[in-house]
Design a protein around this motif. Structure first.
Motif, PDB file in Angstrom:
ATOM      1  N   UNK A  79       0.831  -1.207   0.000  1.00  0.00           N
ATOM      2  CA  UNK A  79       0.000   0.000   0.000  1.00  0.00           C
ATOM      3  C   UNK A  79       0.866   1.257   0.000  1.00  0.00           C
ATOM      4  N   UNK A  80       1.906   1.272   0.805  1.00  0.00           N
ATOM      5  CA  UNK A  80       2.801   2.437   0.862  1.00  0.00           C
ATOM      6  C   UNK A  80       3.523   2.634  -0.468  1.00  0.00           C
ATOM      7  N   UNK A  81       3.980   1.531  -1.066  1.00  0.00           N
ATOM      8  CA  UNK A  81       4.652   1.609  -2.365  1.00  0.00           C
ATOM      9  C   UNK A  81       3.689   2.088  -3.455  1.00  0.00           C
ATOM     10  N   UNK A  82       2.467   1.592  -3.399  1.00  0.00           N
ATOM     11  CA  UNK A  82       1.447   1.995  -4.369  1.00  0.00           C
ATOM     12  C   UNK A  82       1.184   3.498  -4.260  1.00  0.00           C
ATOM     13  N   UNK A  83       1.036   3.986  -3.051  1.00  0.00           N
ATOM     14  CA  UNK A  83       0.788   5.414  -2.844  1.00  0.00           C
ATOM     15  C   UNK A  83       1.967   6.258  -3.316  1.00  0.00           C
ATOM     16  N   UNK A  84       3.194   5.757  -3.092  1.00  0.00           N
ATOM     17  CA  UNK A  84       4.373   6.466  -3.584  1.00  0.00           C
ATOM     18  C   UNK A  84       4.342   6.551  -5.105  1.00  0.00           C
ATOM     19  N   UNK A  96      14.801   5.405  -6.087  1.00  0.00           N
ATOM     20  CA  UNK A  96      15.314   4.581  -4.995  1.00  0.00           C
ATOM     21  C   UNK A  96      15.064   5.134  -3.611  1.00  0.00           C
ATOM     22  N   UNK A  97      15.465   6.378  -3.327  1.00  0.00           N
ATOM     23  CA  UNK A  97      15.258   6.901  -1.968  1.00  0.00           C
ATOM     24  C   UNK A  97      13.786   6.884  -1.556  1.00  0.00           C
ATOM     25  N   UNK A  98      12.902   7.269  -2.466  1.00  0.00           N
ATOM     26  CA  UNK A  98      11.475   7.283  -2.156  1.00  0.00           C
ATOM     27  C   UNK A  98      10.921   5.886  -1.916  1.00  0.00           C
ATOM     28  N   UNK A  99      11.417   4.916  -2.683  1.00  0.00           N
ATOM     29  CA  UNK A  99      10.966   3.541  -2.510  1.00  0.00           C
ATOM     30  C   UNK A  99      11.379   2.995  -1.150  1.00  0.00           C
ATOM     31  N   UNK A 100      12.617   3.278  -0.753  1.00  0.00           N
ATOM     32  CA  UNK A 100      13.100   2.790   0.536  1.00  0.00           C
ATOM     33  C   UNK A 100      12.326   3.408   1.692  1.00  0.00           C
ATOM     34  N   UNK A 101      11.996   4.694   1.556  1.00  0.00           N
ATOM     35  CA  UNK A 101      11.179   5.354   2.584  1.00  0.00           C
ATOM     36  C   UNK A 101       9.794   4.724   2.642  1.00  0.00           C
ATOM     37  N   UNK A 102       9.218   4.444   1.472  1.00  0.00           N
ATOM     38  CA  UNK A 102       7.883   3.839   1.423  1.00  0.00           C
ATOM     39  C   UNK A 102       7.884   2.460   2.066  1.00  0.00           C
ATOM     40  N   UNK A 103       8.932   1.689   1.823  1.00  0.00           N
ATOM     41  CA  UNK A 103       9.025   0.353   2.432  1.00  0.00           C
ATOM     42  C   UNK A 103       9.030   0.474   3.954  1.00  0.00           C
ATOM     43  N   UNK A 104       9.818   1.401   4.486  1.00  0.00           N
ATOM     44  CA  UNK A 104       9.890   1.573   5.939  1.00  0.00           C
ATOM     45  C   UNK A 104       8.559   2.067   6.511  1.00  0.00           C
ATOM     46  N   UNK A 105       7.894   2.970   5.778  1.00  0.00           N
ATOM     47  CA  UNK A 105       6.582   3.449   6.232  1.00  0.00           C
ATOM     48  C   UNK A 105       5.588   2.294   6.293  1.00  0.00           C
ATOM     49  N   UNK A 106       5.649   1.427   5.282  1.00  0.00           N
ATOM     50  CA  UNK A 106       4.739   0.286   5.254  1.00  0.00           C
ATOM     51  C   UNK A 106       5.002  -0.683   6.384  1.00  0.00           C
ATOM     52  N   UNK A 107       6.283  -0.909   6.699  1.00  0.00           N
ATOM     53  CA  UNK A 107       6.629  -1.833   7.778  1.00  0.00           C
ATOM     54  C   UNK A 107       6.183  -1.308   9.141  1.00  0.00           C
ATOM     55  N   UNK A 108       6.112   0.013   9.271  1.00  0.00           N
ATOM     56  CA  UNK A 108       5.704   0.610  10.547  1.00  0.00           C
ATOM     57  C   UNK A 108       4.200   0.853  10.624  1.00  0.00           C
ATOM     58  N   UNK A 109       3.492   0.640   9.517  1.00  0.00           N
ATOM     59  CA  UNK A 109       2.053   0.897   9.483  1.00  0.00           C
ATOM     60  C   UNK A 109       1.269  -0.303  10.018  1.00  0.00           C
ATOM     61  N   UNK A 110      -0.001  -0.101  10.240  1.00  0.00           N
ATOM     62  CA  UNK A 110      -0.868  -1.195  10.654  1.00  0.00           C
ATOM     63  C   UNK A 110      -0.976  -2.225   9.525  1.00  0.00           C
ATOM     64  N   UNK A 111      -0.986  -3.513   9.845  1.00  0.00           N
ATOM     65  CA  UNK A 111      -1.157  -4.535   8.796  1.00  0.00           C
ATOM     66  C   UNK A 111      -2.454  -4.312   8.027  1.00  0.00           C
ATOM     67  N   UNK A 112      -2.428  -4.682   6.750  1.00  0.00           N
ATOM     68  CA  UNK A 112      -3.593  -4.514   5.887  1.00  0.00           C
ATOM     69  C   UNK A 112      -4.236  -5.869   5.591  1.00  0.00           C
ATOM     70  N   UNK A 113      -5.530  -5.931   5.765  1.00  0.00           N
ATOM     71  CA  UNK A 113      -6.271  -7.156   5.472  1.00  0.00           C
ATOM     72  C   UNK A 113      -7.194  -6.899   4.287  1.00  0.00           C
ATOM     73  N   UNK A 114      -7.369  -7.872   3.416  1.00  0.00           N
ATOM     74  CA  UNK A 114      -8.246  -7.677   2.252  1.00  0.00           C
ATOM     75  C   UNK A 114      -9.654  -7.317   2.692  1.00  0.00           C
ATOM     76  N   UNK A 115     -10.348  -6.524   1.877  1.00  0.00           N
ATOM     77  CA  UNK A 115     -11.752  -6.221   2.197  1.00  0.00           C
ATOM     78  C   UNK A 115     -12.532  -7.517   2.385  1.00  0.00           C
ATOM     79  N   UNK A 116     -13.413  -7.510   3.345  1.00  0.00           N
ATOM     80  CA  UNK A 116     -14.168  -8.724   3.669  1.00  0.00           C
ATOM     81  C   UNK A 116     -15.088  -9.140   2.519  1.00  0.00           C
ATOM     82  N   UNK A 117     -14.913 -10.346   2.085  1.00  0.00           N
ATOM     83  CA  UNK A 117     -15.838 -10.942   1.124  1.00  0.00           C
ATOM     84  C   UNK A 117     -16.345 -12.236   1.751  1.00  0.00           C
ATOM     85  N   UNK A 118     -17.541 -12.164   2.283  1.00  0.00           N
ATOM     86  CA  UNK A 118     -18.085 -13.323   2.984  1.00  0.00           C
ATOM     87  C   UNK A 118     -18.376 -14.439   1.985  1.00  0.00           C
ATOM     88  N   UNK A 119     -17.867 -15.614   2.300  1.00  0.00           N
ATOM     89  CA  UNK A 119     -18.102 -16.758   1.420  1.00  0.00           C
ATOM     90  C   UNK A 119     -19.581 -17.116   1.440  1.00  0.00           C
TER      91      UNK A 119
END
Length: 382
Positions: A225-230, A280-303
């Protein structure tokens, strides 16, 4: 055989007063052919750059770059008196709604008509060659339609996309009538004009649409998500399509590897050295931001419940066999979204089934009893 291009008047419109005059002429017609050209390969936010409209006598090319206000066309597009002919209408309808808020009524889609007739090749080029012996020049299919001035040969290319559609519509309409499929086709043409606004919305969860995103752990999905936003911020700043900044595959590789140093980026097979230097610098920052962010779970799709899945399987088999009997693709018999709706509702009588088929009344009248028999015969309860 339709008139050749040289027998038609070509009208270029890039002035407001000329657009108003053209709109008056177009409003007097009973049928129009419409196409658009956009700059999707050359801009972050694609825009309609050219609108082609053909009558039985003229080809109009409307310069949307010079005329940001195309409102004189709104009433024509929404008219239930003037038939608008497209080829592969969905993309044009989405673009024209996104950029101008245009809504459409009373359309005919030649590609959809060809699919309903069971044709194997439904591209415009294939259909024009089949019916009129016309071979389309595809040279400018991926051209930058946002640049000005447009070359004369680009104008000739653009007018072809709408020029033959009225005559093509007449051929396909006759075949739909002969096959007793016109009412079904009209039903699908109408469905194309509904809910366009839902297809133009974006949201913060768009990164989940990347192939492979759902295979990542929640922690690495946050990195993605962080990389995508970057990437989106860079693409927007440079006014480039996102894929021209970094590919989706690159984002997945980086989210998986979580590189910490510039040298780690150079080891990525999908990253060029030039991209590493630039981003490169922006990508590395994005990776670190993502690692420090809350985990992301896929939107709920009830079976769905097993009973729903079983009904869906039975209905799909019915649809497949019915399509074979009619000589058309199975989704022509019944669109998937309608099939899913019916499977979930588990109708036990025609009135309940009719409520689930509110947007496909022709199909209800033609196939409703057969579908109800299939559902009730299996006796699948919730």
């Amino acid at each position: 055989m339709p008139h050749s291009l040289k027998n038609f008047e070509l009208v270029w419109i890039d002035q407001p007063q000329h657009l108003r005059h053209a709109a008056e002429e177009l409003a007097s017609q009973q049928i129009l052919a419409i196409d658009t050209e956009s700059n999707s390969l050359y801009a972050y936010q694609e825009q309609v750059c050219l609108v082609q409209i053909s009558t039985r006598l003229k080809d109009y090319l409307i310069d949307a770059r010079a005329l940001p206000d195309l409102s004189p066309l709104a009433e024509i597009f929404n008219s239930d008196r003037i038939l608008k002919v497209f080829h592969a209408a969905e993309y044009d309808l989405i673009c024209l709604f996104r950029d101008y808020g245009f809504r459409f009524n009373f359309i005919f889609d030649t590609m959809l008509a060809a699919r309903i007739l069971g044709f194997q090749h439904v591209g415009l080029g294939a259909l024009l060659e089949k019916y009129f012996g016309v071979q389309m020049n595809k040279k400018y299919q991926r051209a930058d339609w946002g640049k000005r001035p447009l070359k004369p040969e680009m104008l000739e290319y653009a007018r072809q996309d709408s020029h033959y559609l009225i005559a093509l519509q007449e051929q396909l309409r006759a075949e739909l009538v002969a096959a007793d499929l016109l009412d079904l086709a009209v039903e699908d043409f109408t469905r194309l004009t509904i809910g366009i606004e839902d297809t133009t919305e974006t949201c913060a969860d768009d990164f989940w649409k990347i192939h492979g995103a759902r295979d990542l752990s929640p922690e690495k999905a946050a990195v993605l998500k962080a990389l995508y936003n970057f990437r989106e911020s860079v693409a927007k700043a440079q006014n480039k399509p996102s894929f021209k900044v970094l590919s989706n595959q690159t984002l997945i590789e980086l989210a998986t590897a979580c590189p910490k140093h510039q040298a780690d980026l150079l080891e990525r097979s999908t990253l060029h050295e030039r991209q590493v230097r630039r981003y490169g610098p922006g990508l590395l920052v994005a990776v670190q931001e993502g690692l420090q962010a809350q985990p992301e779970h896929p939107p709920n799709h009830v079976r769905p419940r097993n009973s729903v899945l079983n009904r869906m399987e039975i209905l799909q088999e019915w649809r497949k066999e019915t399509g074979k009997a009619l000589g058309v693709p199975s989704d022509v018999v019944m669109p998937r979204d309608v099939l899913c709706r019916i499977a979930r509702a588990n109708p036990r009588d025609l009135s309940t089934l009719k409520a689930q088929m509110f947007d496909v009344p022709y199909r209800f009248n033609r196939f409703g009893q057969d579908m109800l028999s299939v559902i009730t015969r299996e006796g699948l309860e919730d």
